[in-house]
Design an enzyme around this catalytic site. Structure first.
Site: not given
Ligand code: VG1
Ligand code: CO
Length: 564
Positions: A117-118, A293, A295, A297-298, A394
């Site tokens: 993801s990010h 981001d 993938d 979704d953000r 998302k």
């Molecule tokens: C983070 C965010 C959370 C989000 C998750 C996945 O998790 O705070 O809100 O759903 O990333 O997003 P954490 O446990 O690091 O706080 V993504 O776009 O990385 O799949």
């Molecule tokens: Co993501």
């Protein structure tokens, strides 16, 4: 030629516990002999033979480094475990929202999403594997717990070593193999066709095209869409450039997915998307900037001169204006939801519109049940996640199209829409401090300290004062959530609620690949004072947050890595 599967003995790896959103580790960890195989086999083992045999799965991801190798492993293991068909995005590319959509449209067992993801990508950075269930959403806790249990005891995995995967996913087509006397099919698909069709169905592309291109009476609404070298580039080109007529030269940037994201951190916030923010700030031609981001979704939305829309406000504005989007005209608007640390701006909209409102733990997996039960239309997280019940993830591109629909409908700028909203509802000031890659023991000790402190009988009622402002504790607890649909319980974050409605929340991230990331969420509601600087308004509360946690004492950090 008929191929035969084999059983390969293996031993467990420690730490294959999926976090907030799948298993994320450094690429070099996934490269260890048997590491990826073990985890993939445990997904199949957790699902059980009955479900897996004869099933179809979607496979794809953000194309980051190691995706192709991981897909080859998945193809061989799937064939040997009796999966009938894999539907794979060409070159391994599928955004997270696109996977969710395909699972639902094609009515298949689930999907394996290859992304961190990010988190940054490339040989020195992160890789990730996430399983999504038949509703298209991330596997809920009971499924990821089952996968984890299997990883602790795994003794063998099944694979078909002679199945030739070389360049298989490079070319569109359907490829049939015979494994253990049964057909095994790999279908390589265009990553965007189904997703573009979904967006065309949800939004009014004619109106959006007229907005972006301009008409005889209206100048073009200039956007700058930044894919940050992530997977959305593929979809941005198809939707924004080809369908909506945005200029490939001046309205979009970084739209070729790179396996290391061009060595940037593909996280759309003011710190990591600074490049976009600066461009929109410097060039008053741009009316809206958006970034995604890795993938897809953000999303981050900024207006003219880089006017920043917090994700909590973005959710509230969308909730307040959904009726201008054809999808909601057709399907109606059910309830709204947000993750607990997300500021409560949307709650006020729900109250005014008479909609049900849900507050869930961090992570998109908690929204799925509510959507499946028809009680939730729109939800979001402060971490730049926004989405609706069109899928079970998302969806960054959806969020930008939703914003453009509102802008077209109201004929107002981003900033004016926000100001109008704040004047009606008041404003939730919000900020999040992230301390990345802290020492894990230190972070745990700090969380322990906070839990001890809030557990003291004298904590409730205590007044903290900073920079002349005082806050009295009304309630403090470890937020626990009972799913209203299946009654499962999740306990995750420590929260301190003050008498004026302000909040401090402490939790450890579940998406990092090494060390611990501490997140402190700070928010405060103002009814009339709605036009101040967020960081100024929140300063006293931030200081109290730091004092309560003693973060400097525990971690040695005197400043956060990222402020959002
Ligand atoms: C983070 C965010 C959370 C989000 C998750 C996945 O998790 O705070 O809100 O759903 O990333 O997003 P954490 O446990 O690091 O706080 V993504 O776009 O990385 O799949
Ligand atoms: Co993501």
């Amino acid at each position: 030629m008929s191929l035969t599967s084999v059983v390969v003995p293996t031993t467990p790896f420690e730490g294959q516990k999926p976090g907030t959103s799948g298993l994320r580790k450094k690429v070099k960890v996934f490269m260890e002999k048997h590491y990826t195989e073990n985890f993939v086999q445990c997904i199949f083992d957790a699902l059980g033979e009955d479900k897996v045999k004869g099933s179809t799965l979607i496979v794809g991801g953000d194309g980051r480094y190691f995706s192709k190798q991981a897909i080859n492993i998945i193809i061989r293991l799937a064939s040997a475990n009796g999966v009938a068909k894999l539907i794979i995005g060409q070159l391994g590319i599928l955004s997270t929202p696109a996977v969710s959509n395909l699972i639902r449209q094609l009515n298949v067992l689930g999907g394996i999403v290859l992304t961190a993801s990010h988190n940054p990508g490339g040989i020195r950075h992160d890789f990730g594997i996430k399983y999504n269930i038949e509703n298209g959403g991330p596997a809920p806790d009971h499924v990821t717990d089952a996968i984890y249990e299997h990883t602790k005891n795994i003794k063998e995995y099944r694979t078909t070593p002679k199945l030739e995967t070389d360049r298989l996913i490079d070319v569109l087509g359907t490829y049939t193999f015979n494994v253990d006397g049964k057909d095994f099919v790999v279908e390589v698909i265009d990553p965007s066709i189904e997703y573009v069709a979904l967006m065309r169905d949800i939004f009014d592309f004619h109106k959006l095209r007229a907005l972006i291109r301009g008409t005889d009476t209206k100048p073009p609404f200039n956007v700058l869409i930044d894919s940050m070298n992530g997977v959305t580039g593929v979809y941005v080109r198809r939707i924004f450039v080809e369908e909506l007529g945005a200029s490939p030269d001046s309205n979009v940037r970084r739209i070729v997915p790179l396996d290391n994201f061009g060595e940037i951190h593909p996280d759309p916030n003011l710190t990591y998307a600074k490049d976009l923010v600066d461009k929109v700030k410097d060039n008053c031609e741009y009316h809206l900037g958006a970034a995604f981001d890795g993938d897809g979704d953000r999303n981050m939305i900024i207006g003219k001169h880089a006017f920043f829309v917090t994700p909590s406000d973005s959710l509230a504005v969308l909730a307040n204006n959904l009726e201008c989007i054809p999808y909601f005209q057709k399907n109606g608007v059910h309830g709204f939801a947000r993750s607990m640390p997300t500021a409560a701006a949307v709650d006020r909209v729900a109250e005014k519109l008479g909609k049900e409102m849900f507050e869930v733990p961090t992570g998109w997996k908690y929204f799925g049940n509510l959507m499946d039960a028809g009680r939730l239309s729109l939800c979001g997280e402060e971490s730049f996640g926004t989405g609706s019940d069109h899928i079970r993830e998302k969806d960054g591109i959806w969020a930008v199209l939703a914003w453009l629909s509102i802008i077209e409908h109201k004929n107002m700028s981003v900033e004016d829409i926000l100001k109008e909203h704040w004047h009606t509802y008041g404003r939730n000031y919000f900020t999040r401090y992230d301390y990345e890659e802290c020492d894990t023991d230190a972070a745990n000790l700090m969380m322990h300290h906070v839990e001890q402190l809030i557990g003291c009988s004298s904590f409730v009622g205590k007044t903290y004062t900073s920079s002349g402002k005082s806050y009295t504790v009304r309630k403090a607890d470890n937020f626990s959530y009972v799913d209203p649909i299946d009654n499962s319980v999740a306990k995750k974050s420590v929260r301190v609620l003050f008498e004026d409605g302000s909040r401090l929340i402490y939790r450890l991230s579940g998406t990092g690949s090494s060390g611990a990331t501490i997140r402190i969420y700070i928010d405060s509601y103002e009814k009339d004072n709605v036009l101040s600087e967020a960081q100024d308004t929140l300063k006293p509360l931030v200081e109290i947050g730091l004092e309560i946690s003693q973060i400097k004492k525990f971690t040695g950090r005197d400043a956060p890595t990222v402020i959002t």
